[in-house]
Structures are given as C-alpha cells and as structure tokens.
Design a protein around this motif. Structure first.
Motif, PDB file in Angstrom:
ATOM      1  N   GLY A  67       0.813  -1.210   0.000  1.00 10.84           N
ATOM      2  CA  GLY A  67       0.000   0.000   0.000  1.00 10.84           C
ATOM      3  C   GLY A  67       0.847   1.259   0.000  1.00 10.84           C
ATOM      4  O   GLY A  67       1.953   1.275   0.532  1.00 10.84           O
ATOM      5  N   VAL A  68       0.307   2.306  -0.616  1.00 12.65           N
ATOM      6  CA  VAL A  68       0.920   3.631  -0.621  1.00 12.65           C
ATOM      7  C   VAL A  68      -0.193   4.658  -0.483  1.00 12.65           C
ATOM      8  O   VAL A  68      -1.352   4.382  -0.786  1.00 12.65           O
ATOM      9  N   GLY A  69       0.173   5.845   0.000  1.00  6.91           N
ATOM     10  CA  GLY A  69      -0.845   6.876   0.101  1.00  6.91           C
ATOM     11  C   GLY A  69      -0.300   8.173   0.643  1.00  6.91           C
ATOM     12  O   GLY A  69       0.877   8.299   0.976  1.00  6.91           O
ATOM     13  N   VAL A  70      -1.206   9.137   0.721  1.00 13.27           N
ATOM     14  CA  VAL A  70      -0.899  10.448   1.274  1.00 13.27           C
ATOM     15  C   VAL A  70      -1.898  10.730   2.390  1.00 13.27           C
ATOM     16  O   VAL A  70      -3.068  10.375   2.292  1.00 13.27           O
ATOM     17  N   ASN A  71      -1.411  11.321   3.465  1.00 14.45           N
ATOM     18  CA  ASN A  71      -2.225  11.620   4.634  1.00 14.45           C
ATOM     19  C   ASN A  71      -2.194  13.126   4.875  1.00 14.45           C
ATOM     20  O   ASN A  71      -1.153  13.764   4.720  1.00 14.45           O
ATOM     21  N   ALA A  72      -3.343  13.702   5.243  1.00 11.91           N
ATOM     22  CA  ALA A  72      -3.417  15.129   5.568  1.00 11.91           C
ATOM     23  C   ALA A  72      -4.073  15.293   6.929  1.00 11.91           C
ATOM     24  O   ALA A  72      -5.164  14.774   7.164  1.00 11.91           O
ATOM     25  N   SER A  73      -3.403  16.003   7.840  1.00  4.91           N
ATOM     26  CA  SER A  73      -3.956  16.296   9.161  1.00  4.91           C
ATOM     27  C   SER A  73      -4.910  17.471   9.032  1.00  4.91           C
ATOM     28  O   SER A  73      -4.499  18.580   8.706  1.00  4.91           O
ATOM     29  N   VAL A  74      -6.193  17.234   9.292  1.00  8.47           N
ATOM     30  CA  VAL A  74      -7.199  18.278   9.210  1.00  8.47           C
ATOM     31  C   VAL A  74      -7.209  19.086  10.499  1.00  8.47           C
ATOM     32  O   VAL A  74      -7.249  20.314  10.485  1.00  8.47           O
ATOM     33  N   THR A  75      -7.202  18.393  11.621  1.00  9.95           N
ATOM     34  CA  THR A  75      -7.103  19.014  12.939  1.00  9.95           C
ATOM     35  C   THR A  75      -6.030  18.253  13.706  1.00  9.95           C
ATOM     36  O   THR A  75      -5.362  17.382  13.142  1.00  9.95           O
ATOM     37  N   GLU A  76      -5.911  18.522  14.978  1.00  5.12           N
ATOM     38  CA  GLU A  76      -4.920  17.819  15.785  1.00  5.12           C
ATOM     39  C   GLU A  76      -5.186  16.313  15.821  1.00  5.12           C
ATOM     40  O   GLU A  76      -4.260  15.525  15.900  1.00  5.12           O
ATOM     41  N   ASN A  77      -6.454  15.908  15.744  1.00  4.39           N
ATOM     42  CA  ASN A  77      -6.794  14.492  15.843  1.00  4.39           C
ATOM     43  C   ASN A  77      -7.444  13.895  14.598  1.00  4.39           C
ATOM     44  O   ASN A  77      -7.479  12.681  14.462  1.00  4.39           O
ATOM     45  N   LEU A  78      -7.977  14.698  13.701  1.00  4.34           N
ATOM     46  CA  LEU A  78      -8.695  14.200  12.534  1.00  4.34           C
ATOM     47  C   LEU A  78      -7.804  14.251  11.299  1.00  4.34           C
ATOM     48  O   LEU A  78      -7.188  15.277  11.017  1.00  4.34           O
ATOM     49  N   ASN A  79      -7.731  13.123  10.577  1.00  5.54           N
ATOM     50  CA  ASN A  79      -6.895  13.004   9.384  1.00  5.54           C
ATOM     51  C   ASN A  79      -7.707  12.432   8.235  1.00  5.54           C
ATOM     52  O   ASN A  79      -8.592  11.608   8.450  1.00  5.54           O
ATOM     53  N   ILE A  80      -7.378  12.858   7.023  1.00  9.00           N
ATOM     54  CA  ILE A  80      -7.917  12.198   5.833  1.00  9.00           C
ATOM     55  C   ILE A  80      -6.733  11.625   5.069  1.00  9.00           C
ATOM     56  O   ILE A  80      -5.597  12.085   5.204  1.00  9.00           O
ATOM     57  N   ARG A  81      -7.037  10.568   4.303  1.00  9.77           N
ATOM     58  CA  ARG A  81      -5.964   9.992   3.496  1.00  9.77           C
ATOM     59  C   ARG A  81      -6.519   9.434   2.206  1.00  9.77           C
ATOM     60  O   ARG A  81      -7.672   9.026   2.126  1.00  9.77           O
ATOM     61  N   LEU A  82      -5.691   9.466   1.209  1.00  8.34           N
ATOM     62  CA  LEU A  82      -5.989   8.890  -0.090  1.00  8.34           C
ATOM     63  C   LEU A  82      -4.971   7.787  -0.292  1.00  8.34           C
ATOM     64  O   LEU A  82      -3.769   8.046  -0.257  1.00  8.34           O
ATOM     65  N   GLY A  83      -5.447   6.546  -0.442  1.00  6.47           N
ATOM     66  CA  GLY A  83      -4.517   5.428  -0.498  1.00  6.47           C
ATOM     67  C   GLY A  83      -4.864   4.404  -1.548  1.00  6.47           C
ATOM     68  O   GLY A  83      -6.007   4.313  -2.011  1.00  6.47           O
TER      69      GLY A  83
END
Length: 184
Positions: free
Chosen positions: A134-150
């Motif tokens: 697997g590979v992907g990119v992660n983005a921190s939206v807030t201190e605890n919430l993250n979105i990722r595209l993988g």
C-alpha cells in the motif's frame, strides 16, 4: 473512479488551505474507515465499490503497525453474485513532508476471501493468504482528525473445497480509497 479522484483532490485542497498552525502529534493509536473503488482479478476482472476499516499504532513519526480490512459490494453481473474481501497486517513507514502532509508505504501479509454464487447453484468460497502492499498520502485536518488517499494491493493464491473450475487460482485485489481516521 474519476469522481472519487476529483472529490479526493478537492478535499485535500480545502483541508490544506485551512491548515491548523499548532504542532500535531502523529504518534499513538488511530482508527478510521474508507470508501473507494475495489477491483478483483482472477482471470476476469470485476470492479465495484469498496468499503474499508483500518486502525493501527504509530510508534514514532516514521514507523507504525496497521491492520486494514476492505470488502466489496456485489462485483458480479445479473447471473452471478461475487463478493471479495481482505484483511492485512502491515508495518507502515511514513515520511512527514510538513506538519500537515505525509506520505506512507506499507508491506505485509494478508488473508483473502472471495464468495461466488451463480444463480441456482451453491456458494463457492475461495480463501487463501498473500502479500499486501500500500501507498498513500495523509493530511492532518485538525490535531486528531486526518484524511488519506490510499491505494492497497493484495495478491495471493486462493483455493476452494469444491472443484467447480477454479481450484488454486491466483487472485489480485486492489482498492483505491479515500479514508478518514481519528488519531488518539
């Protein structure tokens, strides 16, 4: 697939423009879910919607362990119902680009299950083990919430207890998904 890609890029752009200035902690437990495009291939290629759940523990900024499960909706046609799923455990290696964005890669082992039910016949279950990548990119939206595209890819050999044609078949299952998780 194109709509999912456009939505993912739009979300990443929105969240990047509303970046939180505080330093985010990227270590510890996390749990989340995903929605995407799943493709199963063993001779014929079938694709449909994929649903996933994942979670893990980041020991530090660059290394963690992750468990990932994804399942398909019905991949068959009007004559056959087909469902596929995998469960993988992988070490995950992360490179922090900045406090918001990171990229990751992972390699590990996976179990594979495929259920095929032709009309008027019994279910045929194919199970086996293989390798997960697997590979992907992660983005921190807030201190605890993250979105990722993988993108996750599982390959292995599956077999069935019945001999209706496909006994000991090679199976490839891929999942391109947009996920969201909570970092504890």
């Amino acid at each position: 697939m194109k709509k999912l890609s456009i939505a993912a890029v739009s979300l990443l752009a929105i969240f990047a423009s509303t970046n939180v200035l505080a330093a985010n902690d990227h270590t510890g437990f996390y749990v989340g879910g995903s929605l995407g495009q799943l493709k199963a291939k063993s001779g014929d290629s079938e694709s449909g919607i994929g649903f996933g759940a994942y979670g893990g523990y980041n020991f530090n900024e660059w290394f963690g362990l992750e468990a990932n499960m994804f399942l398909s909706g019905d991949l068959g046609d009007s004559y056959t119902d087909i469902g596929a799923g995998t469960f993988a455990i992988t070490p995950k290696f992360t490179y922090q680009i900045d406090d918001t964005f990171s990229v990751y890669g992972k390699v590990g082992i996976a179990s594979i299950a495929v259920v095929k039910r032709p009309n008027y016949f019994r279910n045929e279950d194919f199970t086996g083990f293989g390798w997960a990548y697997g590979v992907g990119v992660n983005a921190s939206v807030t201190e605890n919430l993250n979105i990722r595209l993988g993108y996750d890819f599982v390959t292995g050999e599956v077999d069935s207890e019945y001999s209706n044609g496909l006994q000991n078949a090679d199976m490839d299952i891929s999942n391109f998904a947009l996920g969201m998780h909570y970092q504890f």
